[in-house]
Design a protein around this motif. Structure first.
Motif, PDB file in Angstrom:
ATOM      1  N   GLY A  15      31.862  50.746  -6.114  1.00 49.93           N
ATOM      2  CA  GLY A  15      31.841  49.296  -6.239  1.00 49.93           C
ATOM      3  C   GLY A  15      30.457  48.687  -6.212  1.00 49.93           C
ATOM      4  O   GLY A  15      30.278  47.579  -5.719  1.00 49.93           O
ATOM      5  N   CYS A  16      29.477  49.381  -6.744  1.00 51.04           N
ATOM      6  CA  CYS A  16      28.093  48.888  -6.679  1.00 51.04           C
ATOM      7  C   CYS A  16      27.812  47.763  -7.672  1.00 51.04           C
ATOM      8  O   CYS A  16      26.798  47.092  -7.567  1.00 51.04           O
ATOM      9  N   LEU A  30      34.730  44.097 -10.585  1.00 47.83           N
ATOM     10  CA  LEU A  30      35.276  44.809  -9.444  1.00 47.83           C
ATOM     11  C   LEU A  30      36.701  44.333  -9.204  1.00 47.83           C
ATOM     12  O   LEU A  30      37.002  43.146  -9.307  1.00 47.83           O
ATOM     13  N   SER A  31      37.567  45.277  -8.885  1.00 46.87           N
ATOM     14  CA  SER A  31      38.959  44.950  -8.616  1.00 46.87           C
ATOM     15  C   SER A  31      39.067  44.051  -7.392  1.00 46.87           C
ATOM     16  O   SER A  31      38.362  44.239  -6.399  1.00 46.87           O
ATOM     17  N   GLY A  39      37.329  53.075   0.747  1.00 44.42           N
ATOM     18  CA  GLY A  39      37.266  51.688   1.188  1.00 44.42           C
ATOM     19  C   GLY A  39      36.540  50.742   0.252  1.00 44.42           C
ATOM     20  O   GLY A  39      36.231  49.611   0.631  1.00 44.42           O
ATOM     21  N   TYR A  40      36.275  51.188  -0.980  1.00 48.67           N
ATOM     22  CA  TYR A  40      35.555  50.354  -1.950  1.00 48.67           C
ATOM     23  C   TYR A  40      36.519  49.728  -2.953  1.00 48.67           C
ATOM     24  O   TYR A  40      37.549  50.306  -3.287  1.00 48.67           O
ATOM     25  N   ASN A  41      36.137  48.567  -3.462  1.00 51.47           N
ATOM     26  CA  ASN A  41      36.844  47.968  -4.588  1.00 51.47           C
ATOM     27  C   ASN A  41      36.237  48.557  -5.858  1.00 51.47           C
ATOM     28  O   ASN A  41      35.082  48.253  -6.168  1.00 51.47           O
ATOM     29  N   PRO A  42      36.979  49.387  -6.583  1.00 46.18           N
ATOM     30  CA  PRO A  42      36.412  50.014  -7.776  1.00 46.18           C
ATOM     31  C   PRO A  42      36.311  49.032  -8.944  1.00 46.18           C
ATOM     32  O   PRO A  42      37.012  48.020  -8.990  1.00 46.18           O
ATOM     33  N   PRO A  61      25.588  55.420 -10.980  1.00 46.77           N
ATOM     34  CA  PRO A  61      24.921  56.466 -10.210  1.00 46.77           C
ATOM     35  C   PRO A  61      25.863  57.586  -9.770  1.00 46.77           C
ATOM     36  O   PRO A  61      25.413  58.662  -9.383  1.00 46.77           O
ATOM     37  N   ASP A  62      27.161  57.348  -9.855  1.00 43.57           N
ATOM     38  CA  ASP A  62      28.134  58.341  -9.413  1.00 43.57           C
ATOM     39  C   ASP A  62      28.887  59.013 -10.560  1.00 43.57           C
ATOM     40  O   ASP A  62      29.829  59.769 -10.317  1.00 43.57           O
TER      41      ASP A  62
END
Length: 71
Positions: A15-16, A30-31, A39-42, A61-62
């Motif tokens: 979610g960056c 972001l969702s 725990g991130y909003n993708p 980056p991922d």
């Protein structure tokens, strides 16, 4: 112009928002409803205006983004 399809691997997206910031067609955001196991909003596609420029995939980056060029 070419059409494309963006796929986000929600399991590894942190979610960056880097992908959101570089998309020239504002395809990603972001969702607001999904949260992944970390725990991130993708990120998620919000329209089908993708032009397969791959800017989002290059910026991630991922390596959580795949862009397909559609005929």
């Amino acid at each position: 112009m070419a059409k494309g399809k963006v796929t986000i691997n929600e399991l590894i997206c942190k979610g960056c928002e880097l992908c959101v910031s570089v998309c020239p067609k504002h395809v990603l955001k972001l969702s607001e409803t999904k949260i992944n196991a970390a725990g991130y909003n993708p990120a998620e596609p919000v329209n089908d205006d993708c032009i397969a420029c791959t800017a989002c995939a290059k910026m991630c980056p991922d390596c959580a983004i795949t862009v397909e060029k559609l005929d």
